[in-house]
Design an enzyme around this catalytic site. Structure first.
Site, PDB file in Angstrom:
ATOM      1  N   GLU A   1      35.400  45.997  44.894  1.00 56.40           N
ATOM      2  CA  GLU A   1      34.948  46.553  43.616  1.00 56.40           C
ATOM      3  C   GLU A   1      33.438  46.662  43.635  1.00 56.40           C
ATOM      4  O   GLU A   1      32.785  45.708  44.042  1.00 56.40           O
ATOM      5  CB  GLU A   1      35.385  45.645  42.459  1.00 56.40           C
ATOM      6  CG  GLU A   1      36.854  45.797  42.160  1.00 56.40           C
ATOM      7  CD  GLU A   1      37.307  45.026  40.923  1.00 56.40           C
ATOM      8  OE1 GLU A   1      36.438  44.579  40.143  1.00 56.40           O
ATOM      9  OE2 GLU A   1      38.512  44.881  40.760  1.00 56.40           O
TER      10      GLU A   1
ATOM     11  N   GLY B   1      52.315  33.651  34.122  1.00 51.97           N
ATOM     12  CA  GLY B   1      51.420  32.826  33.312  1.00 51.97           C
ATOM     13  C   GLY B   1      51.281  33.482  31.944  1.00 51.97           C
ATOM     14  O   GLY B   1      52.145  34.268  31.522  1.00 51.97           O
ATOM     15  N   ARG B   2      50.168  33.183  31.281  1.00 56.08           N
ATOM     16  CA  ARG B   2      49.976  33.701  29.918  1.00 56.08           C
ATOM     17  C   ARG B   2      50.115  35.219  29.844  1.00 56.08           C
ATOM     18  O   ARG B   2      50.775  35.754  28.966  1.00 56.08           O
ATOM     19  CB  ARG B   2      48.576  33.330  29.412  1.00 56.08           C
ATOM     20  CG  ARG B   2      48.341  31.869  29.195  1.00 56.08           C
ATOM     21  CD  ARG B   2      46.924  31.679  28.663  1.00 56.08           C
ATOM     22  NE  ARG B   2      46.500  30.336  28.834  1.00 56.08           N
ATOM     23  CZ  ARG B   2      45.962  29.857  29.961  1.00 56.08           C
ATOM     24  NH1 ARG B   2      45.750  30.651  30.989  1.00 56.08           N
ATOM     25  NH2 ARG B   2      45.615  28.597  30.033  1.00 56.08           N
TER      26      ARG B   2
ATOM     27  N   HIS C   1      38.162  48.108  36.186  1.00 55.60           N
ATOM     28  CA  HIS C   1      38.318  46.696  35.808  1.00 55.60           C
ATOM     29  C   HIS C   1      37.972  46.478  34.321  1.00 55.60           C
ATOM     30  O   HIS C   1      37.034  45.756  33.992  1.00 55.60           O
ATOM     31  CB  HIS C   1      37.448  45.808  36.713  1.00 55.60           C
ATOM     32  CG  HIS C   1      37.933  44.388  36.783  1.00 55.60           C
ATOM     33  ND1 HIS C   1      37.778  43.599  37.892  1.00 55.60           N
ATOM     34  CD2 HIS C   1      38.567  43.600  35.866  1.00 55.60           C
ATOM     35  CE1 HIS C   1      38.285  42.399  37.657  1.00 55.60           C
ATOM     36  NE2 HIS C   1      38.781  42.375  36.437  1.00 55.60           N
TER      37      HIS C   1
ATOM     38  N   ARG D   1      43.961  41.152  40.521  1.00 56.47           N
ATOM     39  CA  ARG D   1      42.794  41.237  41.399  1.00 56.47           C
ATOM     40  C   ARG D   1      43.134  42.212  42.530  1.00 56.47           C
ATOM     41  O   ARG D   1      44.267  42.193  43.047  1.00 56.47           O
ATOM     42  CB  ARG D   1      42.439  39.872  41.993  1.00 56.47           C
ATOM     43  CG  ARG D   1      41.755  38.914  41.023  1.00 56.47           C
ATOM     44  CD  ARG D   1      40.341  39.367  40.662  1.00 56.47           C
ATOM     45  NE  ARG D   1      39.642  38.424  39.805  1.00 56.47           N
ATOM     46  CZ  ARG D   1      39.590  38.481  38.463  1.00 56.47           C
ATOM     47  NH1 ARG D   1      40.206  39.449  37.817  1.00 56.47           N
ATOM     48  NH2 ARG D   1      38.911  37.575  37.779  1.00 56.47           N
TER      49      ARG D   1
HETATM   50  C1  DGY Z   1      39.155  37.992  34.122  1.00 50.32           C
HETATM   51  O1  DGY Z   1      38.797  37.455  33.066  1.00 50.32           O
HETATM   52  O2  DGY Z   1      39.431  37.342  35.125  1.00 50.32           O
HETATM   53  C2  DGY Z   1      39.292  39.484  34.129  1.00 50.32           C
HETATM   54  O3  DGY Z   1      39.522  40.028  35.344  1.00 50.32           O
HETATM   55  C3  DGY Z   1      38.140  40.154  33.402  1.00 50.32           C
HETATM   56  O4  DGY Z   1      38.481  39.997  32.090  1.00 50.32           O
END
Ligand code: DGY
Length: 312
Positions: free
Chosen positions: A253, A140-141, A272, A224
């Site tokens: 987390e 993706g991006r 994170h 994630r």
């Molecule tokens: C998100 O935006 O999903 C990131 O994990 C935190 O920037």
């Protein structure tokens, strides 16, 4: 917050830690809008309580903390923050790769502990990024932004987890090869994860996948935590099946202090922070506020995860 304060009637949790579940359950029943973080679980129990809710807006691009299907069922649009954190997150994935490859954390600790006696030809030998093969899982991006950086480093790039193939390649894309996951894992010196967390990507990298990787490989996760099976990762790292893991995200987390991953010298864990630049976090906060205000006014959200709510 000031932006929202002047435009809405706000109830804010400012306790420092993540919002306690009991606080959220208590306050959500009056709310017409919910501005949340990725640490807040917005599930059916919350949504049942929140009978007046018109919009949920998360200050993140990922929305695995929100039961989107349940929101859609109730006609509640969900906003998120795509695009604004792409480059910052890609920078950080690269930073983790370089830190792991060139042993920067170990080197800094060595100096700080007063162990640096002399220059040595073999001190902290690491791996080169330039010329190495980078496997990008999820295109993706953010995956694409990582590929652009890799082109500048003369890396060979393998991509999986994309519906695109060689034929549908965009001609402006840096050179890369679309392959299946086992091929990517077996041939990459660095593997970086950029898939969203869903049922299909939970434990995408487990014992079998780690076994396929090179013994010298570095795994980077800025996606994630649950995309990687952390027990399998611990075993792979401690047996030397792969060389190093650099994790911006963990499962759970925060990572528990007694998590065995934290005992390993070949595992780097940071809290994170891949999108945590001042500029990007400001943009994410504003985008989430704009989504929220649009939803409160009954307007379409500028960045909506479930636009099907508008087609009912
Ligand atoms: C998100 O935006 O999903 C990131 O994990 C935190 O920037």
């Amino acid at each position: 917050m000031i932006f929202l304060q002047s435009r809405s009637d706000l109830t804010v949790w400012d306790g420092g830690q993540a919002v306690p579940r009991s606080w959220m359950l208590e306050h959500v029943s009056d709310a017409e809008g919910l501005y949340c973080l990725l640490t807040d679980s917005v599930d059916a129990e919350i949504l049942i309580k929140a009978s007046r809710l018109k919009v949920v807006s998360t200050m993140a691009v990922g929305f695995d903390n929100i039961d989107v299907a349940e929101c859609s069922k109730r006609g509640i649009p969900v906003g998120h923050t795509p695009g604004v954190l792409t480059e910052t997150t890609a920078d950080f994935a690269f930073a983790l790769m370089m830190t792991a490859a060139r042993r920067i954390v170990e080197g800094a600790a060595y100096v700080q502990n007063g162990q640096w006696q002399t220059w040595s030809p073999t001190l902290f030998l690491g791996q080169d990024l330039h010329g190495a093969t980078l496997g990008i899982i999820g295109f993706g991006r953010i995956g694409q932004a990582v590929a652009r950086r890799a082109a500048g480093f003369d890396m060979k790039v393998l991509v999986s987890g994309s519906s695109r193939n060689e034929q549908s390649k965009d001609k402006n894309e840096p050179p890369m090869k679309y392959v299946d996951l086992p091929t990517l894992l077996a041939n990459s010196d660095f593997v970086t994860l950029h898939v969203p967390l869903k049922k299909e990507t939970q434990h995408l990298i487990g014992a079998r996948e780690l076994k396929l990787m090179k013994k010298t490989a570095v795994l980077v996760n800025t996606a994630r935590g649950p995309v990687v099976n952390s027990k399998a990762l611990y075993q792979a790292l401690s047996r030397g099946d792969i060389a190093f893991a650099a994790l911006d995200v963990t499962d759970p987390e925060p990572i528990k202090l007694d998590d065995p991953l934290l005992t390993l010298s070949n595992c780097l864990v940071v809290p994170h922070i891949a999108s945590a630049s001042v500029t990007t976090r400001n943009k994410m906060a504003m985008m989430a506020a704009e989504n929220l205000l649009a939803g409160l006014k009954g307007n379409p959200l500028p960045h909506c995860v479930n636009p099907e709510v508008y087609r009912r």
